[in-house]
Scaffold this motif. Structure first.
Motif, mmCIF file in Angstrom:
data_model
loop_
_atom_site.group_PDB
_atom_site.id
_atom_site.type_symbol
_atom_site.label_atom_id
_atom_site.label_comp_id
_atom_site.label_asym_id
_atom_site.label_seq_id
_atom_site.Cartn_x
_atom_site.Cartn_y
_atom_site.Cartn_z
ATOM 1 N N LEU A 86 -17.128 27.685 17.315
ATOM 2 C CA LEU A 86 -15.772 27.284 16.974
ATOM 3 C C LEU A 86 -15.583 25.905 17.585
ATOM 4 O O LEU A 86 -15.373 25.763 18.795
ATOM 5 N N ARG A 89 -17.436 25.082 20.928
ATOM 6 C CA ARG A 89 -17.493 26.304 21.724
ATOM 7 C C ARG A 89 -18.485 27.288 21.117
ATOM 8 O O ARG A 89 -18.402 27.614 19.929
ATOM 9 N N GLU A 102 -10.834 38.735 22.429
ATOM 10 C CA GLU A 102 -10.497 37.324 22.632
ATOM 11 C C GLU A 102 -11.230 36.443 21.624
ATOM 12 O O GLU A 102 -10.640 35.534 21.029
ATOM 13 N N MET A 103 -12.519 36.708 21.410
ATOM 14 C CA MET A 103 -13.295 35.917 20.452
ATOM 15 C C MET A 103 -12.725 36.046 19.049
ATOM 16 O O MET A 103 -12.530 35.048 18.338
ATOM 17 N N ALA A 106 -9.582 34.210 18.549
ATOM 18 C CA ALA A 106 -9.801 32.767 18.409
ATOM 19 C C ALA A 106 -10.286 32.408 17.006
ATOM 20 O O ALA A 106 -9.949 31.345 16.468
ATOM 21 N N HIS A 110 -8.942 30.647 11.309
ATOM 22 C CA HIS A 110 -9.663 29.382 11.435
ATOM 23 C C HIS A 110 -11.036 29.444 10.761
ATOM 24 O O HIS A 110 -11.553 30.525 10.466
ATOM 25 N N HIS A 112 -15.062 28.691 11.194
ATOM 26 C CA HIS A 112 -16.089 28.547 12.219
ATOM 27 C C HIS A 112 -17.445 28.377 11.555
ATOM 28 O O HIS A 112 -17.589 28.545 10.338
#
Length: 200
Positions: A86, A89, A102-103, A106, A110, A112
């Motif tokens: 991402l 990251r 959490e991943m 994120a 979006h 990636h």
């Protein structure tokens, strides 16, 4: 005589993909004395492309040494590694359910990248390929993410998801290689095998 290769991977998906293109293979897996996970440690400021290629070559070196120690018959060795990025990251395999949530939070909403490097050792030669795909997730709420994580599917998966799992319902679009996102890009793999003299 039928040709075959060693596959230095514990991924059942990579086995399925090799079966799909008719490549006979035997597993060449790390022993209990090998710390395979240590090879996947991200170095400070390492870019995703450099990371996935470095890890794949490290896995290949370890597999070549394993083959020699075991005194097994010589054959080409295939290794691959997949990471999710991402931006800069690197999203590896989640350590626990909280990190998986959490991943995925994120990634939700979006785009990636999924990078899969592949390497083939054919005698002294090492042939390499890289697949880079782009995946866009729709927005996903925390409850749906938690329910997916509760299935256990994200564990052991880069970016905490598998494209062939229930997470596929979040994918708005893909640009690139579906098999590469699964963990073994068949176009690049076939090209390496052909370069090594195989007829597929």
């Amino acid at each position: 005589m039928t040709r075959w290769i060693y596959l230095a991977s514990q991924s059942p998906r990579r086995r399925q993909l090799l079966d799909q293109i008719g490549v006979r293979h035997e597993l060449l897996l790390p022993g209990p004395d090998e710390d395979a996970e240590a090879l996947e440690t991200v170095r400070p400021n390492e870019a995703p492309r450099a990371y996935v290629q470095r890890v794949t070559l490290a896995k290949l070196d370890a597999a070549r040494a394993r083959l020699q120690r075991a005194g097994l018959p010589a054959a080409p060795i295939l290794c691959a590694d997949t990471t999710v990025a991402l931006g800069r990251r690197i999203l590896g395999k989640p350590a626990d359910a909280d990190e998986a949530c959490e991943m995925l939070g994120a990634l939700a909403g979006h785009e990636h990248r999924v990078l899969t490097a592949v390497a083939l050792a054919d005698g002294e030669r090492v042939l390499q390929g890289l697949s880079v795909s782009r995946v866009r997730f729709a927005p996903v709420d925390a409850a749906h993410i938690a329910a997916y994580v509760a299935t256990g599917e994200p564990m052991g998966k880069a970016g905490a998801y598998a494209i062939q799992s229930g997470a596929a319902t979040w994918v708005e679009r893909i640009a690139g290689s579906y098999s590469g996102i699964m963990g073994l890009p068949l176009f690049e793999t076939a090209r390496l095998l052909r370069d090594a003299g195989w007829s597929l």
